[in-house]
Design an enzyme around this catalytic site. Structure first.
Site, PDB file in Angstrom:
ATOM      1  N   LEU A  17      -0.449  87.964  72.272  1.00 44.82           N
ATOM      2  CA  LEU A  17       0.987  87.350  71.834  1.00 44.82           C
ATOM      3  C   LEU A  17       1.968  87.342  72.804  1.00 44.82           C
ATOM      4  CD1 LEU A  17       2.990  86.909  69.442  1.00 44.82           C
ATOM      5  CD2 LEU A  17       3.312  89.499  69.193  1.00 44.82           C
ATOM      6  N   GLU A  41     -14.492  87.281  81.028  1.00 47.38           N
ATOM      7  CA  GLU A  41     -14.801  87.040  82.310  1.00 47.38           C
ATOM      8  C   GLU A  41     -14.395  88.275  83.082  1.00 47.38           C
ATOM      9  OE1 GLU A  41     -13.366  82.186  82.553  1.00 47.38           O
ATOM     10  OE2 GLU A  41     -11.952  83.790  82.285  1.00 47.38           O
ATOM     11  N   SER A 110       6.166  99.594  75.092  1.00 50.15           N
ATOM     12  CA  SER A 110       6.534  99.476  73.796  1.00 50.15           C
ATOM     13  C   SER A 110       7.805 100.562  73.320  1.00 50.15           C
ATOM     14  CB  SER A 110       5.350  99.983  72.751  1.00 50.15           C
ATOM     15  OG  SER A 110       5.789 100.185  71.563  1.00 50.15           O
ATOM     16  N   SER A 111       8.590 100.262  72.183  1.00 48.02           N
ATOM     17  CA  SER A 111       9.649 100.888  71.880  1.00 48.02           C
ATOM     18  C   SER A 111       8.999 102.195  71.221  1.00 48.02           C
ATOM     19  CB  SER A 111      10.233 100.286  70.756  1.00 48.02           C
ATOM     20  OG  SER A 111       9.442  99.765  69.770  1.00 48.02           O
ATOM     21  N   CYS A 112       7.850 102.458  70.762  1.00 48.29           N
ATOM     22  CA  CYS A 112       7.296 103.534  70.151  1.00 48.29           C
ATOM     23  C   CYS A 112       7.081 104.749  71.226  1.00 48.29           C
ATOM     24  CB  CYS A 112       5.766 103.404  69.464  1.00 48.29           C
ATOM     25  SG  CYS A 112       4.507 103.130  70.876  1.00 48.29           S
ATOM     26  N   TYR A 139      -1.236 105.944  71.271  1.00 52.90           N
ATOM     27  CA  TYR A 139      -0.673 104.471  71.927  1.00 52.90           C
ATOM     28  C   TYR A 139       0.595 104.862  72.819  1.00 52.90           C
ATOM     29  CZ  TYR A 139       0.899  99.622  72.440  1.00 52.90           C
ATOM     30  OH  TYR A 139       1.547  98.594  72.881  1.00 52.90           O
ATOM     31  N   LYS A 143       1.427 104.352  76.932  1.00 52.79           N
ATOM     32  CA  LYS A 143       2.431 103.476  77.297  1.00 52.79           C
ATOM     33  C   LYS A 143       3.394 104.339  78.417  1.00 52.79           C
ATOM     34  CE  LYS A 143       1.230  99.480  75.978  1.00 52.79           C
ATOM     35  NZ  LYS A 143       1.114  98.468  76.866  1.00 52.79           N
ATOM     36  N   LEU A 169       7.599  92.650  68.308  1.00 52.19           N
ATOM     37  CA  LEU A 169       7.841  91.517  68.462  1.00 52.19           C
ATOM     38  C   LEU A 169       7.017  90.724  67.619  1.00 52.19           C
ATOM     39  CD1 LEU A 169       6.611  91.972  72.643  1.00 52.19           C
ATOM     40  CD2 LEU A 169       9.144  91.274  71.392  1.00 52.19           C
ATOM     41  N   HIS A 182       0.793  93.842  62.985  1.00 51.27           N
ATOM     42  CA  HIS A 182       2.181  94.148  62.714  1.00 51.27           C
ATOM     43  C   HIS A 182       2.785  93.802  61.478  1.00 51.27           C
ATOM     44  CE1 HIS A 182       1.506  95.363  67.053  1.00 51.27           C
ATOM     45  NE2 HIS A 182       1.972  96.520  66.450  1.00 51.27           N
ATOM     46  N   ASP A 281       5.800 105.491  55.906  1.00 49.43           N
ATOM     47  CA  ASP A 281       6.873 104.465  56.314  1.00 49.43           C
ATOM     48  C   ASP A 281       6.870 104.283  57.757  1.00 49.43           C
ATOM     49  OD1 ASP A 281       8.478 103.351  54.062  1.00 49.43           O
ATOM     50  OD2 ASP A 281       9.582 105.316  54.084  1.00 49.43           O
TER      51      ASP A 281
END
Length: 321
Positions: A17, A41, A110-112, A139, A143, A169, A182, A281
């Site tokens: 993305l 590749e 990422s915001s996480c 994850y 990051k 995003l 997502h 949630d």
């Protein structure tokens, strides 16, 4: 001497993305040497393969957008793959870029990375100030390690490796897998299929009350190039050696229920929306404080409703049941 537009720029993850949007943005800006490699590749978890790639290609700049990504279900189901693959990819690319003499790199996080119960809106300095959201902790840990790796190489080796932390995003090139995608792409597919099948309702995980900020991916790509083009003294004035990442977002959020209503309207689904409150949630709210990026001269251009229309049009052009 090589001009700025002739720099050899490697975009890792160009089919994803964000990576695909970065490639679009660079080419629109007339960069002539955008280097890409497919997964077949170049296997980025293979250190020797990554080392050979950098040794053979004289790369000037790197956009590190390659990552294993997914929603709550994917993060809960494949935690080992999420931490291993992301740690290996970013470690290999950052280290081998340094070994090959690449002075400039942009790492996409990422915001996480921020604590689950961060004060809102989330400022860069809240990093590592509390417990992470359990559903995507592996994850997030990867990051955070990527940010700290960039900072460590800058401090020890004098590189110019920068990090940006995007909010949620969406946009062209997204993953519409029915379980591993997502929020926005998952809902686009669900509402679209419900319309085609004549369903009377769409069921969504959780209560619908969590608030999320959404950024159109081409805006994110534009922000990435903007940050990379800042001269080093300007970047350094707005960051510190051990707190060097910059948030990227819109500064506005909506509830999951509100975004579901927008998608219902855009897709033309006529049925009801039902919330399965037995499902998690995730984080109650994630809104980025983007004052730092705003002070550096960048703002987003796409509004949420228009962005979802653009995304749905692309999805319809490519969708196969």
């Amino acid at each position: 001497m090589k001009s700025n537009l002739q720099k050899r720029i490697y975009v890792a993850g160009h089919r994803g993305l964000v990576g695909s949007a970065i490639v679009r943005t660079l080419r629109k800006r007339d960069y002539t040497n955008v280097i890409t490699r497919t997964h077949a590749e170049l296997e980025l978890t293979d250190q020797q393969a990554v080392r050979r790639f950098f040794a053979e290609n004289q790369i000037d700049e790197v956009y590190l957008a390659a990552a294993r990504v997914g929603g709550i279900h994917a993060n809960n189901t494949y935690p080992a793959e999420f931490i291993y693959d992301n740690l290996m990819v970013q470690s290999n690319v950052i280290n081998e870029a340094y070994r090959a003499g690449v002075k400039k790199l942009l790492f996409l996080g990422s915001s996480c990375i921020y604590p689950r119960l961060s004060e809102q809106p989330i400022r860069e300095e809240y990093l590592m100030s509390g417990a992470l959201e359990p559903t995507n902790e592996p994850y997030a840990i990867a990051k955070i390690a990527g940010i700290k790796m960039c900072e460590s190489y800058n401090r020890q080796y004098g590189t110019d490796y920068r990090s940006v932390m995007p909010t949620n995003l969406y946009g062209p090139g997204d993953n519409y897998h029915p379980e591993n995608s997502h929020v926005i792409p998952a809902l686009i597919r669900r509402f679209h299929e419900a319309k085609l099948n004549g369903a009377d309702k769409v069921t969504i995980w959780g209560t619908g009350t969590p608030r999320r900020e959404f950024l159109y991916v081409d805006d994110m790509a534009d922000a990435c190039v903007h940050v990379m083009q800042l001269d080093r003294s300007t970047y350094d004035q707005h960051t510190t050696p051990m707190l060097s990442h910059i948030n990227v977002g819109t500064g506005e959020d909506v509830t999951i229920r509100e975004v579901a209503e927008i998608i219902r309207k855009v897709t033309g689904f006529q049925g009801d929306i039902e919330f399965d409150t037995s499902k998690p949630d995730g984080t109650p709210r994630k809104l980025m404080n983007t004052a730092k990026l705003t002070s550096l001269g960048w703002r987003p251009g796409m509004r949420l409703g228009e962005g979802i229309k653009e995304t749905y049009a692309q999805f319809q052009a490519e969708y196969k049941a």
